[in-house]
Design a protein around this motif. Structure first.
Motif, mmCIF file in Angstrom:
data_model
loop_
_atom_site.group_PDB
_atom_site.id
_atom_site.type_symbol
_atom_site.label_atom_id
_atom_site.label_comp_id
_atom_site.label_asym_id
_atom_site.label_seq_id
_atom_site.Cartn_x
_atom_site.Cartn_y
_atom_site.Cartn_z
ATOM 1 N N ALA A 39 0.853 -1.172 -0.050
ATOM 2 C CA ALA A 39 0.235 -0.054 0.239
ATOM 3 C C ALA A 39 0.693 1.206 0.097
ATOM 4 O O ALA A 39 1.874 1.512 0.394
ATOM 5 C CB ALA A 39 -1.120 -0.059 0.811
ATOM 6 N N VAL A 40 0.573 2.302 -0.220
ATOM 7 C CA VAL A 40 1.266 3.627 -0.072
ATOM 8 C C VAL A 40 0.633 4.531 1.043
ATOM 9 O O VAL A 40 -0.366 4.563 1.781
ATOM 10 C CB VAL A 40 0.448 4.591 -1.377
ATOM 11 C CG1 VAL A 40 1.180 5.688 -1.821
ATOM 12 C CG2 VAL A 40 0.402 4.494 -3.051
ATOM 13 N N LEU A 41 2.125 4.509 1.455
ATOM 14 C CA LEU A 41 2.335 4.963 2.782
ATOM 15 C C LEU A 41 0.978 6.601 2.960
ATOM 16 O O LEU A 41 0.664 7.315 2.081
ATOM 17 C CB LEU A 41 2.988 5.467 3.449
ATOM 18 C CG LEU A 41 4.181 4.236 3.984
ATOM 19 C CD1 LEU A 41 5.229 4.447 4.031
ATOM 20 C CD2 LEU A 41 3.306 3.324 4.238
ATOM 21 N N ASN A 42 0.177 6.856 3.855
ATOM 22 C CA ASN A 42 0.017 7.766 4.082
ATOM 23 C C ASN A 42 0.168 8.499 6.042
ATOM 24 O O ASN A 42 -0.409 7.598 6.881
ATOM 25 C CB ASN A 42 -2.111 7.470 4.192
ATOM 26 C CG ASN A 42 -3.120 8.860 4.404
ATOM 27 O OD1 ASN A 42 -1.910 9.749 4.212
ATOM 28 N ND2 ASN A 42 -3.900 8.605 4.723
ATOM 29 N N LEU A 43 1.439 9.410 5.385
ATOM 30 C CA LEU A 43 2.224 9.310 7.201
ATOM 31 C C LEU A 43 1.423 10.917 7.215
ATOM 32 O O LEU A 43 1.761 11.697 6.113
ATOM 33 C CB LEU A 43 3.472 9.219 7.120
ATOM 34 C CG LEU A 43 4.130 8.294 6.757
ATOM 35 C CD1 LEU A 43 4.902 8.469 6.618
ATOM 36 C CD2 LEU A 43 3.060 6.936 7.891
ATOM 37 N N VAL A 44 0.842 10.805 8.280
ATOM 38 C CA VAL A 44 0.114 12.749 8.127
ATOM 39 C C VAL A 44 0.799 13.430 9.420
ATOM 40 O O VAL A 44 1.047 12.755 10.349
ATOM 41 C CB VAL A 44 -1.170 12.565 8.895
ATOM 42 C CG1 VAL A 44 -2.360 13.706 9.600
ATOM 43 C CG2 VAL A 44 -2.346 11.788 7.577
ATOM 44 N N CYS A 45 1.116 14.504 9.345
ATOM 45 C CA CYS A 45 2.194 14.954 10.262
ATOM 46 C C CYS A 45 1.030 15.213 11.205
ATOM 47 O O CYS A 45 -0.191 16.348 11.254
ATOM 48 C CB CYS A 45 2.952 15.814 9.445
ATOM 49 S SG CYS A 45 3.241 17.197 10.839
#
Length: 414
Positions: A39-45
């Motif tokens: 999966a494409v990462l979804n890292l939220v600041c």
């Protein structure tokens, strides 16, 4: 497991949809795509809510903004990828007034209301209207200082110059400032201090670079000067060799001329030509007669002169070194002559580096000092001239010989 992304086989980039794959292909000309279960990462600041698609993107965000906390929401947004390319239809085309053709009334977005007085002040300071409006909106219209601080903190955001939009029917007012006025002042002071330190570090770095450049140029100049001196020294040596060779040839010509004149006189007198082999036995007889004469012993002055001549002949390739040795000896004797009662001028440590470089390491240097009355003492560690053995006549003679050696360009040549 069903595929949740498309992976570029040429560069390894993960893409969320077919549309992204098409855009990637247009930009890079890559055409090798395959379905992937990664999966494409979804890292939220957690600080500014900016999403990052990869660890590299989050590292760049941290480097640019200083934000280090991220929440991984990859599993929340992951879904099986559809390999069907979407078809554009009239229902999906956006209408300029903010609605869509689907028939569902889209929520209208408008520019939020901000304090016009503060907005005018920000524009007068040179900030674009969109950036000033965004700063006032997100700083809660609190104050000019709060808006400026927001701009400083978010100046690297990609959307900093986009006009902010809020829903038209939203009753939620602009976000309230999270910091008290005192905290805002402290934060502003910290930002100014950080900017000052950053400027000082940059100035120090530039100064180091300039110092390195100065050192490099200095080394190049010294090397060029050294090469020039070496070339000049070689040229002088070549000239002296040529002069000596010319002098030798001139003497040889004079000797041949004398021999020819002698032979011509013998011929005019009717004498037979001189036999060189027959003339040799007479030489010892003359020397034997001379040896019977009393020989006058050499005086100290003559010994000093011979000592200086030997020093110059031994080190004739380095005139500067010889001249420095003569001047150093003259200084030692001058100090003794002017201050005969001062022991410090009459005692020299032989291991002294300056003395060794200028006099002690040169042939004849210490011998000349001994001829002037200096004696070795304490196991040969010092040269010492006793007060009762100072001979002004010897010191003056030595000074005269040194002056002659320094000023006479032909001293020690023959």
């Amino acid at each position: 497991m069903a595929g949740v992304s498309l992976k570029c086989g040429d560069c390894g980039t993960l893409l969320k949809s077919v549309e992204e794959a098409q855009e990637h292909a247009e930009l890079t000309s890559h055409s090798n795509f395959a379905e992937s279960t990664e999966a494409v990462l979804n890292l939220v600041c957690t600080t500014c809510s900016k999403p990052c698609r990869s660890k590299t993107e989050s590292d760049l965000h941290t480097k640019r903004t200083g934000h280090t906390e991220f929440v991984d929401k990859t599993l929340e947004t992951v879904k099986p990828i559809s390999l069907e390319a979407p078809k554009a239809s009239a229902m999906d085309i956006d209408i300029p007034d903010g609605s869509s053709g689907s028939g569902d009334a889209a929520e209208e977005m408008i520019v939020p209301e901000v304090d016009k007085n503060i907005l005018e002040e920000l524009e007068a300071m040179g900030f674009p209207k969109a950036r000033a409006t965004r700063a006032l909106h997100y700083s809660g219209n609190a104050s000019l200082e709060a808006a400026v601080n927001w701009v400083v903190e978010h100046e690297n955001d990609p959307d900093v110059d986009e006009m902010p939009k809020v829903p038209a029917n939203s009753n939620v007012g602009p976000p309230k400032p999270a910091l008290t006025p005192e905290e805002v002042k402290i934060k502003a002071q910290e930002l100014r201090e950080r900017a000052r330190k950053k400027k000082e570090e940059e100035e120090k770095r530039m100064e180091r670079e300039r110092e390195k450049e100065r050192i490099r140029i200095g080394k190049e100049l010294l090397e060029a000067k050294r090469m020039e001196e070496d070339n000049e020294r070689k040229r002088i040596i070549m000239l002296r060799k040529a002069e000596k060779e010319e002098e030798r040839r001139a003497r040889e010509k004079i000797r041949q001329k004398v021999e020819e004149d002698k032979a011509e006189r013998r011929r005019k007198l009717g004498l037979p030509p001189e036999d060189p082999a027959a003339a040799k036995p007479s030489v010892p007889v003359v020397e034997e007669k001379k040896s019977s004469l009393p020989i006058r012993p050499a005086t100290k002055t003559e010994k000093m002169r011979e000592c200086l001549r030997s020093l110059k002949q031994t080190h004739k390739e380095d005139d500067a070194k010889v001249k420095r040795a003569f001047q150093t000896l003259l200084t030692y004797l001058g100090n003794v002559s002017k201050n005969p009662d001062e022991e410090k001028f009459r005692k020299i440590r032989l291991t002294n580096q300056t003395f060794q470089e200028r006099v002690g390491s040169l042939t004849g240097g210490i011998e000349f000092m001994e001829l002037c009355g200096f004696e070795k003492m304490e196991g040969g560690e010092f040269l010492f001239l006793p007060r009762d053995k100072i001979d002004s006549a010897i010191i003056n003679s030595a000074g005269a010989e040194l002056n002659s050696a320094i000023n006479n360009p032909f001293f020690g040549v023959l």
